[in-house]
Structures are given as structure tokens and as C-alpha cells.
Enzyme design. Structure first.
Site, PDB file in Angstrom:
ATOM      1  N   CYS A   1      35.905  40.843  48.641  1.00  0.00           N
ATOM      2  CA  CYS A   1      37.182  40.869  47.920  1.00  0.00           C
ATOM      3  C   CYS A   1      37.069  40.211  46.552  1.00  0.00           C
ATOM      4  O   CYS A   1      37.477  40.772  45.548  1.00  0.00           O
ATOM      5  CB  CYS A   1      38.275  40.198  48.743  1.00  0.00           C
ATOM      6  SG  CYS A   1      38.661  41.153  50.212  1.00  0.00           S
ATOM      7  N   HIS A   2      36.556  38.982  46.521  1.00  0.00           N
ATOM      8  CA  HIS A   2      36.518  38.273  45.247  1.00  0.00           C
ATOM      9  C   HIS A   2      35.180  37.618  44.975  1.00  0.00           C
ATOM     10  O   HIS A   2      35.069  36.708  44.161  1.00  0.00           O
ATOM     11  CB  HIS A   2      37.657  37.256  45.171  1.00  0.00           C
ATOM     12  CG  HIS A   2      38.980  37.858  45.501  1.00  0.00           C
ATOM     13  ND1 HIS A   2      39.556  37.749  46.743  1.00  0.00           N
ATOM     14  CD2 HIS A   2      39.816  38.631  44.780  1.00  0.00           C
ATOM     15  CE1 HIS A   2      40.682  38.414  46.760  1.00  0.00           C
ATOM     16  NE2 HIS A   2      40.877  38.958  45.593  1.00  0.00           N
ATOM     17  N   GLY A   3      34.151  38.057  45.721  1.00  0.00           N
ATOM     18  CA  GLY A   3      32.797  37.658  45.383  1.00  0.00           C
ATOM     19  C   GLY A   3      32.385  36.242  45.724  1.00  0.00           C
ATOM     20  O   GLY A   3      31.802  35.554  44.886  1.00  0.00           O
TER      21      GLY A   3
ATOM     22  N   PRO B   1      34.892  32.053  44.167  1.00  0.00           N
ATOM     23  CA  PRO B   1      36.145  31.289  44.078  1.00  0.00           C
ATOM     24  C   PRO B   1      36.522  30.519  45.343  1.00  0.00           C
ATOM     25  O   PRO B   1      37.416  29.686  45.302  1.00  0.00           O
ATOM     26  CB  PRO B   1      37.186  32.374  43.788  1.00  0.00           C
ATOM     27  CG  PRO B   1      36.613  33.627  44.362  1.00  0.00           C
ATOM     28  CD  PRO B   1      35.111  33.501  44.250  1.00  0.00           C
TER      29      PRO B   1
ATOM     30  N   TYR C   1      46.280  40.774  39.195  1.00  0.00           N
ATOM     31  CA  TYR C   1      45.125  40.588  40.077  1.00  0.00           C
ATOM     32  C   TYR C   1      43.905  40.186  39.257  1.00  0.00           C
ATOM     33  O   TYR C   1      43.133  39.309  39.651  1.00  0.00           O
ATOM     34  CB  TYR C   1      44.888  41.896  40.826  1.00  0.00           C
ATOM     35  CG  TYR C   1      43.963  41.805  42.009  1.00  0.00           C
ATOM     36  CD1 TYR C   1      44.263  40.971  43.081  1.00  0.00           C
ATOM     37  CD2 TYR C   1      42.809  42.572  42.080  1.00  0.00           C
ATOM     38  CE1 TYR C   1      43.435  40.910  44.178  1.00  0.00           C
ATOM     39  CE2 TYR C   1      41.974  42.517  43.166  1.00  0.00           C
ATOM     40  CZ  TYR C   1      42.288  41.684  44.225  1.00  0.00           C
ATOM     41  OH  TYR C   1      41.454  41.631  45.305  1.00  0.00           O
TER      42      TYR C   1
END
Lengths: 171, 410
Positions: free
Chosen positions: A135-137, A150, B295
Site C-alpha cells: 500500500c505505502h511501501g 512510513p 492520498y
């Protein structure tokens, strides 16, 4: 009438107001608390897993409290690599030994929910071949510890115990 | 602005009503005799278009509820039932799903029009703030509506967005569990989202009423940004604005119908036709297109709490915009520098939207950081400073003077 002295009427106003405020708060509480998990949700709190078929290098995913839990049997090389890491350099410093049970060091049990925003990370992926959250690495190592990305914390270790050498009770 | 009423009841019955509940008078004063600036362009028709879209969403939504089942075991199949079995169900659901996207297209144009012509400045601060409140309510409503079909994107969208609250120190985790009603997004979550998704549109209707009320107190802004000075500057709402709005709505409906009938899934995600699976996250999850810029801002900050603060801050900054802009001139038509920065901001927003759709890695992250920094720089530094240093072009004396000068040039 305007006196500096508090009168009995002032006292009555404040007392009445205070009782009304307590009553209003008490009436609001059920409407707030109804949204919290109820007893039936809290009752799904533990699950038993047979891990005898999980060979070194394998990971299984089991469901606990509606969430995925990873049970991973780490290989010798993975363990060696983890042992060689500098724990102090991590974002959430924790040694691998603190994340497993004594006598079962190769078995890692972690909640498979990324500590960033709750996605399920992919196994054997990312910079450290532990987990990678698409999703956000966020990159986790084979101990489920966060290295990059993150996510602020390591994948949490749920409360669990070895009922026998083959069976783990999570929760 | 409202002035005194010019309504005169035409017969005994309307006079009888007028003396008891002057509702016909209110409608007449608001939508017939109401003076609108004579120079409004088509960017001003988006208020009417938004009202129309709100009605479309309410009507189609109420119909969909007649066939939908808010339960994790049946939600997905009930949506398929709507698509395959229910008479005209496919049309009504596609109207609702595409209607949400069209609603956001219209609201973004409406917001940009307000930015370009300085419609947020005194005396329209409360009008603007109510608009930002409506925008936030729309985002909450759209998010919860997207969860209802209980596909993969529904489930993981709900998981990621509710987890935003876990960034709050100490009380974050209890708040998330409270929002879920369990230890993950599950049936209690679906049920409460359904309840709120039905409620919020009516809250939006209420805030829209306040928005229109505030508009009718301060009067409409116009492309010159010069306030109405005499009756000469205005035309009556009906027929002038009514017909212009009707034409704008018709043109907008053509675009809406094109999506609806030719490419109804263009703005959706194929993954949402896979039933929700709490054990597997899709490899590439992205929100609906209208959330992409926010986002991208969320993902650009390499810190969980920082990312959440930046994302909410990007909307919060709009609330204080009326006080950040120091320029005395409203319309960018007379602000040569601000006009350029406006278009840079538009490109910045589109860029963030594109980056939000791309994976969070390498150059995409760096580009997101630059554009996020620019977004905040625009509102927090450029807007206040430019108002002080920019030399605006001469502003026309009145709306009428501007119109006559424009016509004389032809």
C-alpha cells in the site's frame, strides 16, 4: 438585584446545572459505547494453530480476531542474517530474541497488519526479504521489524503460547 | 442585498397563504426576482449543477436502499442482484456510482471558480467556509458509500482510511476500535457506514440551505469581483440565471450520460468486483480518483502522524484562506501574477492526483514531496505575500462599466 455576594439562588442555579450536565453525559454514553466491540466480538479472542506442517522457510496465515496472523518458520540463513543486524539502528529497536519464545526461536508469530494504515504485507518481499507492504511501501525483515517506509512500529507480536511443540495458542 | 420583497399575491388563495406561511414569497424573492450580476459566466452555473447532482444522488440512493442488504455475507451479492436482476437496477446503480464522480468534478470546478474570482473574500467568508464544510461532508459520504458494495477496494479502502485515526497519539487505537466496533473492519463497520451514508446527504442538504442563505445575504460574486452598486448591474434571476443554469445543467448531463452509457466503469476499479477478503490486500490499492491528490499528500510524508496531519491540513488551510489572502482585489482577472500562480496551483493539484495513482516509490515520492510543498507554499506564503507586493490592473468602476467596455471593444 445585583449583589457581589453569591446568593442562595446562584447556588441553586449551579447545582441544577451540574446535575443536568451529569444526567446529559450519562444519557449520551450508551449512544457512544454502542459502537465499541460487544461481548460476542471480544469472545473471539483466542485461536489454536497446528504448526507441525510449517517447515523452515514456510509461512502460514491464520485468522485471529478477524485479522491475519503470520506464523513463519525461519531458515538458518534468515536467523543468521537477523543476528548480524544492528538493533540500535532500527526505527523500533527490538532484538529478534525478544520477539520469539525461548526454545522455539525459529518460529515467529506476528499480526499480519502493517502498522502504518492496516494493509496485509506480502511475504518474502521487500529489501530484507521479510515482508513488504504494497500500500505505502513499508519494508519489514524476517523478524517483522520495520526498516524503511512510513510504518512507525514493528509488526506486533500477539499474546501466544506453545500448548505443545506442535500447537500454538494465539490470544 | 435581499432588499424588500416585490412579490404580490395574484389571487385570494395565494394571499391567504402569504399571510400565514410566506413560502411562495420566499421562493419568488430567492429564485425569480433575486438580482444576479449581469456579467456571470458559465463557471457560475456549477452551483445549480451541484444542486442537481445532490438530487440525483438522493433519488438514486433511496431507490438502491430498497434492494441492498447491509451485511458482510450478502452486501456483495445484493449489489450484483441490483446489477443483474432488479428492473433498471444497473441504470440506477451506475447513475449513483458515476453520479458521485460527476458530483466531485462539479465541486472541484466550483471551488476553483471561487479561488480564481476571489469569492472567498469579505463579505463571503462564511459562505466559503460553509462550502468547505459541504466538501468535507461529501468526502465522508463518498468514502462510506464506496465501502457498501463490500468488494476488495471497499474493504481495504475502509481499513486504510479508518487507520488514519490510529496516527493520533495515545487515544488513536481505541478510537479505531470504536469506529470498527471490533478488531478489524467487519459487519458492525459496514452497518454503521450504511447508516451514516444514508444520513449524511440530508446533512449536506441542510448545510447547502445555509450556503444558499449566506449567498443570498451577501449576493453573488461575479467575474470582475466588483460588488453590485446599482440595479443597472443586475438582471433578475428568472429568466436570465434560470435559463443559463438550465443550459449548463444540460451540457453537464451530456458528459454524465456519456460516462453512464458508454464507459460506466471507467472511474471505478476492477478490484471492487472481487468480494472483500480480509486476509489479502490487493497489490495496488488506490482510492477513488477524487481523493488521489490528498492520498498523494498523505504518502509524501515519511512519517505516519505527519502524513495524516498534512492530508487534513491541505483542507484545513481552505478554512482560513479568506484571512490568508491580503489582496484588496478579488478577481484574478485584475491580478496578473496571482492569475499565473492560480494555474500553477491547478497543475500542482492535477500532478498530485496523478502521483496519488502511482506506486509510492522512487521518483514518484520525490515528485509528491515537491508538489505537496508547493501546495502549502501557495496558500501559506505566496497568497499572503503576493497580495502585498503585486500591482493589480485597474479594476472597473462597476459591473456595468466593465460590460460596456467589453462590448465597445468588439
Amino acid at each position: 438585584m445585583d449583589t457581589a455576594e453569591p446568593s442562595r439562588r446562584d447556588f441553586l442555579y449551579i447545582a441544577t446545572g451540574a446535575v443536568a450536565a451529569v444526567g446529559a453525559a450519562a444519557a449520551v454514553w450508551p449512544f457512544v459505547d454502542q459502537m465499541n466491540p460487544d461481548a460476542s466480538a471480544l469472545a473471539m479472542a483466542s485461536t489454536e494453530v497446528d504448526i507441525s506442517a510449517v517447515t523452515p522457510g514456510q509461512t502460514i496465515t491464520v485468522k485471529w480476531r478477524g485479522k491475519p496472523v503470520f506464523v513463519r518458520n525461519r531458515t538458518k540463513e534468515e536467523m543468521d542474517k537477523l543476528a548480524a543486524m544492528d538493533v540500535k539502528a532500527l526505527k523500533d529497536p527490538q532484538s529478534d530474541a525478544d520477539r520469539v519464545k525461548k526454545g522455539h526461536e525459529s518460529i515467529l508469530v506476528v499480526v499480519g497488519v502493517c502498522t502504518h494504515l492496516g494493509c496485509v504485507p506480502l511475504g518474502n518481499a521487500g529489501d530484507h526479504k521479510g515482508w513488504f507492504c504494497p500500500c505505502h511501501g513499508s519494508h519489514y525483515d524476517a523478524s517483522g521489524r520495520i526498516h524503511a517506509g512510513p510504518a512507525p512500529l514493528n509488526l506486533p507480536v500477539p499474546p501466544y503460547e506453545f500448548v505443545s511443540d506442535k500447537v500454538v495458542k494465539i490470544g | 442585498m435581499s432588499g424588500h420583497s416585490t412579490y404580490t399575491p395574484s389571487n385570494g388563495f395565494t394571499r391567504w397563504i402569504d399571510e400565514r406561511l410566506p413560502i411562495i414569497r420566499l421562493s419568488y424573492d430567492s429564485f425569480v426576482a433575486y438580482p444576479t450580476p449581469r456579467n456571470l459566466n458559465y463557471w457560475w452555473t456549477f452551483g445549480g449543477i451541484l444542486s442537481m447532482m445532490l438530487m440525483v444522488q438522493l433519488l438514486t440512493g433511496i431507490v438502491l436502499v430498497m434492494h441492498y442488504t447491509p451485511n458482510t455475507l450478502m452486501a456483495f451479492t445484493s449489489v450484483e442482484h441490483i446489477m443483474r436482476d432488479v428492473n433498471w437496477g444497473w441504470l440506477i446503480r451506475y447513475m449513483h456510482a458515476n453520479g458521485a464522480s460527476m458530483f466531485f468534478i462539479a465541486v472541484y470546478i466550483h471551488i476553483l471558480r471561487g479561488l480564481y474570482y476571489g469569492s472567498y473574500k469579505a463579505p463571503r467568508e462564511i459562505l466559503w467556509i460553509l462550502g468547505v464544510v459541504i466538501f468535507l461532508l461529501m468526502m465522508a459520504t463518498a468514502f462510506m458509500g464506496y465501502v457498501l458494495p463490500w468488494g476488495q477496494m471497499s474493504f481495504w479502502g475502509a481499513t486504510v482510511i479508518t487507520n488514519l485515526f490510529s496516527a493520533i497519539p495515545v487515544i488513536g487505537d481505541p478510537i479505531v476500535i470504536w469506529l470498527w466496533g471490533g478488531f478489524s473492519v467487519d459487519n458492525p463497520t459496514l452497518n454503521r457506514f450504511f447508516s451514516l451514508h444514508y444520513l449524511l446527504p440530508f446533512v449536506i442538504v441542510g448545510v447547502v440551505a445555509l450556503h444558499v442563505w449566506a449567498l443570498h445575504v451577501v449576493g453573488q460574486n461575479n467575474p470582475t469581483g466588483v460588488e453590485i452598486k446599482s440595479e443597472q448591474d443586475t438582471v433578475p434571476f428568472t429568466p436570465y440565471a434560470t435559463l443559463k443554469d438550465a443550459f449548463g445543467m444540460s451540457a453537464f448531463l451530456v458528459v454524465f450520460c456519456w460516462f453512464l452509457f458508454y464507459t460506466p466503469n471507467y472511474m471505478g476499479h476492477p478490484d471492487n468486483y472481487i468480494p472483500a477478503n480480509p486476509m489479502v490486500t490487493p497489490a495496488h490499492i488506490v482510492p477513488e480518483w477524487y481523493f488521489l491528490p490528498f492520498y498523494a499528500i498523505l504518502r509524501s510524508i515519511p512519517d505516519k502522524l505527519g502524513g495524516v496531519i498534512a492530508m487534513f491540513g491541505s483542507i484545513a488551510v481552505l478554512f482560513v484562506l479568506p484571512w490568508l489572502d491580503t489582496s484588496k482585489v478579488k478577481s484574478n482577472a485584475y491580478r496578473p501574477l496571482m492569475k499565473q500562480f492560480f494555474w500553477i496551483l491547478v497543475i500542482c493539484g492535477l500532478g498530485l492526483g496523478y502521483l496519488g495513482s502511482q506506486p509510492a516509490e522512487g521518483g514518484y515520492v520525490i515528485a509528491s514531496r515537491i508538489l505537496t510543498a508547493w501546495y502549502f507554499l501557495h496558500f501559506l506564503v505566496i497568497t499572503p505575500v503576493l497580495g502585498l507586493v503585486e500591482k493589480p490592473k485597474p479594476v472597473p468602476e462597476s459591473i456595468t462599466a466593465a460590460v460596456l467596455a467589453k462590448n465597445a471593444a468588439h
